[in-house]
Write a protein that holds these residues in place. Structure first.
Motif, PDB file in Angstrom:
ATOM      1  N   LEU A 165       0.836  -1.201   0.000  1.00 54.08           N
ATOM      2  CA  LEU A 165       0.000   0.000   0.000  1.00 54.08           C
ATOM      3  C   LEU A 165       0.869   1.248   0.000  1.00 54.08           C
ATOM      4  O   LEU A 165       1.942   1.275   0.617  1.00 54.08           O
ATOM      5  N   LYS A 166       0.399   2.312  -0.672  1.00 60.50           N
ATOM      6  CA  LYS A 166       1.156   3.564  -0.674  1.00 60.50           C
ATOM      7  C   LYS A 166       0.193   4.734  -0.828  1.00 60.50           C
ATOM      8  O   LYS A 166      -0.898   4.606  -1.389  1.00 60.50           O
ATOM      9  N   ALA A 167       0.615   5.871  -0.297  1.00 55.82           N
ATOM     10  CA  ALA A 167      -0.201   7.089  -0.377  1.00 55.82           C
ATOM     11  C   ALA A 167       0.702   8.288  -0.146  1.00 55.82           C
ATOM     12  O   ALA A 167       1.861   8.155   0.271  1.00 55.82           O
ATOM     13  N   GLU A 168       0.148   9.468  -0.417  1.00 59.60           N
ATOM     14  CA  GLU A 168       0.922  10.702  -0.266  1.00 59.60           C
ATOM     15  C   GLU A 168       0.746  11.343   1.101  1.00 59.60           C
ATOM     16  O   GLU A 168       1.420  12.319   1.415  1.00 59.60           O
ATOM     17  N   ALA A 212      -0.431  10.471   5.492  1.00 60.14           N
ATOM     18  CA  ALA A 212      -0.716   9.457   6.504  1.00 60.14           C
ATOM     19  C   ALA A 212      -2.201   9.139   6.553  1.00 60.14           C
ATOM     20  O   ALA A 212      -2.601   7.978   6.731  1.00 60.14           O
ATOM     21  N   GLU A 213      -3.033  10.155   6.412  1.00 56.45           N
ATOM     22  CA  GLU A 213      -4.474   9.934   6.466  1.00 56.45           C
ATOM     23  C   GLU A 213      -4.953   9.051   5.321  1.00 56.45           C
ATOM     24  O   GLU A 213      -5.781   8.147   5.516  1.00 56.45           O
ATOM     25  N   LEU A 215      -6.365   3.125   3.536  1.00 56.82           N
ATOM     26  CA  LEU A 215      -6.038   1.899   2.827  1.00 56.82           C
ATOM     27  C   LEU A 215      -5.725   0.759   3.793  1.00 56.82           C
ATOM     28  O   LEU A 215      -6.035  -0.407   3.519  1.00 56.82           O
ATOM     29  N   MET A 216      -5.100   1.100   4.914  1.00 57.13           N
ATOM     30  CA  MET A 216      -4.721   0.095   5.909  1.00 57.13           C
ATOM     31  C   MET A 216      -5.906  -0.356   6.754  1.00 57.13           C
ATOM     32  O   MET A 216      -5.876  -1.434   7.340  1.00 57.13           O
ATOM     33  N   GLY A 217      -6.914   0.481   6.856  1.00 57.89           N
ATOM     34  CA  GLY A 217      -8.051   0.166   7.703  1.00 57.89           C
ATOM     35  C   GLY A 217      -7.812   0.483   9.157  1.00 57.89           C
ATOM     36  O   GLY A 217      -8.383  -0.152  10.048  1.00 57.89           O
ATOM     37  N   VAL A 218      -6.961   1.488   9.442  1.00 56.58           N
ATOM     38  CA  VAL A 218      -6.696   1.902  10.817  1.00 56.58           C
ATOM     39  C   VAL A 218      -7.251   3.312  11.026  1.00 56.58           C
ATOM     40  O   VAL A 218      -7.548   4.030  10.071  1.00 56.58           O
TER      41      VAL A 218
END
Length: 586
Positions: free
Chosen positions: A460-463, A465-466, A471-474
């Motif tokens: 998983l990757k994103a620009e 933290a939110e 994507l992580m489900g946290v």
């Protein structure tokens, strides 16, 4: 490739000549036909492609040569009962591909059969016909045998026990569930734990002592340690180390338990091995050959399921069953249980919620049957509060190679100094109530495994933290806070929260990645309760006469809640296996 030529003889048609006709001649059986020559068959083995050179006459297979050794030493090859050494001969003898796989080496067995089948096809032969050729098997027949000592399980503990008992003059029979020996040790990293060795001195670590080794292991295990049993191990670890060398094990070098821990005490049988598995055959193969040089007898493919007792409750033998349903009964003066752990028993492991969804590499036979049959005759069993767990990425291996980026639990919280020993990391995640871990990284992470993980589509990757949290489900707030705090500590070069070394602190910059780490279980704790003489105790802490145990089936008192270092499981199995063999032979 040569084009195959099928050679066959047409069957004669029966002619009906009425009531006075002569009997029709019996049709001749079709004959196998091949293009004479040598063809190379290929299949997928345990660790890569397998190539097999198969030579044909125009009517039969005349030679089979496996030209690769990409499979596990001690499982695929290396002994007189492993697939490389046995299956080619069976195929030649029977001219059949209807050969049973060797239990415990199924992947390698099937790879050999598949590669030979590939060569048969190239030579113009009929693969399906060869698979249909019946191979005569021995009729199922019950056996009753007599021995001084019967050992259940042919892993490190069982082989050590067999060697000592046989050398002491006892008649020894070993019952092994699989078609090959070695157990979980063969599939391990092949590492040995000892203090005061010449390898340590050569690496600059002089003066290591049994007392120092004891202090380290006791510090990790805490109150769950049986001090007398641990002293028995540490006081004799060097002697057992040298005993293994005397019996053919070759040690290459020594490495640290973890780069943050000195002195180095983990000894490799494969040079500069690092974190690895599948090298334990470098320990078990020499042990098996040493046992084969004695009068001990190993009976393979026998699943022991019942201990025999007399009117006084003494253990006087064991009963097992073969795949064909026939029974093997061994009457003996002493029985040694060395069946290994229970990592393949999903029900037993289910008592540890943190292991949910775990994977394991131990043999499929490690289901705790030694515990079950011993409990049936009154043995005391200790259900340990935890099992050995390490969290790792199944796609990239991140988690076991001293990677030191940010790790958070399934809530998005940071809970540990990530650079510490991998089992400390796992215990911190477990204690936080998490069943997984997330390794968070950006392009500046120096670990090769992390760099590889960042190239995978599954990572998983994103620009922000939110976005990554979604994507992580946290929880996005919790996770974003953990990332911000971590970057703050990195900027200050001071991990006030968990004490990670400043040179291991790398801020998260730009695109951030999340690598999921799931539980892996290879060693189980607790099990049969034994004394320092390897005698199995009943629920009143009284030895059960005639019953001994060693190895992972009897790890009570030797481990706490986390695994202290590589080599401890094998080393303690050898120590108490030797003790069990000596005492059982008396």
């Amino acid at each position: 490739m040569k084009k195959g030529i099928l050679v066959g003889i047409s069957a004669l048609m029966a002619l009906s000549l009425g009531a006075c006709s002569t009997p029709a001649e019996k049709p001749e059986e079709p004959k196998a036909g091949y293009t004479a020559g040598t063809f190379t068959g290929t299949s997928r083995g345990m660790k890569g492609d397998m190539n097999v050179d198969v030579t044909f006459s125009d009517s039969e297979i005349t030679k089979i040569e496996i030209t690769t050794t990409n499979d596990t030493y001690g499982v695929g090859y290396g002994l007189d009962m492993t697939p490389y050494e046995t299956l080619p001969g069976k195929i030649l003898e029977t001219q059949s591909l209807n050969i049973d796989a060797i239990t415990g080496a199924t992947i390698t067995s099937n790879a050999i059969l598949s590669a030979v089948g590939d060569a048969v096809k190239q030579a113009g032969g009929d693969v399906d016909a060869l698979k249909a050729v019946e191979v005569e098997k021995a009729a199922a027949k019950d056996e009753t045998l007599d021995a001084d000592v019967v050992i259940v399980g042919a892993g490190a503990a069982g082989m050590s026990a067999a060697l000592e008992a046989s050398n002491a003059g006892a008649k020894v029979i070993i019952l092994e569930k699989q078609g090959i020996p070695g157990g979980a040790t063969t599939l391990s990293g092949g590492k040995l734990l000892a203090a005061g060795t010449e390898f340590q001195e050569a690496a600059g670590f002089e003066g290591d002592t049994p007392e120092a080794l004891y202090d380290y292991l006791k510090g990790v295990g805490g109150d769950l340690i049986d001090d007398e049993k641990l002293h028995e191990f540490t006081d004799n670890a060097l002697g057992d180390f040298n005993w293994l060398i005397d019996n053919g094990v070759v040690v290459k070098d020594v490495e640290p338990i973890h780069s943050s821990i000195t002195p180095w005490r983990v000894h490799n049988t494969l040079e500069k091995a690092g974190m690895t598995n599948g090298n334990g055959g470098l320990i078990t193969v020499p042990l098996v050959k040493a046992v084969q040089a004695t009068d001990a007898e190993i009976k393979y493919n026998v699943s022991a399921n019942e201990l025999l007792t007399n009117e006084n409750g003494d253990v006087v033998g064991v009963v097992g069953v073969k795949p064909d349903g026939s029974k093997v009964t061994v009457n003996a003066k002493s029985v040694i249980i060395a069946t290994g752990g229970y990592a393949q028993n999903k029900e037993m492991i289910s008592r540890y919620p943190s292991a949910e969804g775990y994977v394991t590499s131990v043999p499929r036979g490690n289901v705790g049957d030694g515990l079950t049959m011993s409990e049936a005759v009154g043995a005391q069993i200790f259900n340990a509060p935890s099992t050995q767990i390490v969290f790792t990425s199944f796609t990239s291996g991140v988690g076991i190679n001293e990677e030191a980026g940010l790790i958070v639990n399934e809530k998005g919280e940071r809970v540990v100094d990530e650079f510490t020993y991998q089992y400390h990391v796992a215990e911190a995640l477990v204690n936080s109530g998490s069943k997984i871990g997330w390794y968070i990284a950006s392009a500046n992470d120096p670990a090769p495994t992390v760099q590889y993980a960042m190239t995978l589509d599954s990572t998983l990757k994103a620009e922000s933290a939110e976005e990554l949290a979604a994507l992580m489900g946290v929880d996005p707030t919790t996770f974003a806070s953990a990332v911000a705090r971590y970057n703050e500590l990195c900027a200050a070069s001071n991990d006030e929260d968990f004490g990670k070394p400043a040179d291991k602190m790398n801020a998260l910059e730009g695109t951030i990645y999340a690598i999921e780490m799931k539980p892996v279980v290879t060693v189980t704790y607790g099990g049969l309760v034994t004394d320092v003489e390897a005698q199995v105790l009943d629920t009143n802490n009284t030895p059960i006469k005639g019953l001994y145990a060693a190895g992972e089936v009897a790890f009570t008192g030797l481990f706490g809640t986390e695994y202290p270092c590589c080599g401890m499981a094998i080393g303690s199995a050898v120590r108490f296996g030797r003790i069990a063999g000596i005492n059982a032979a008396k």
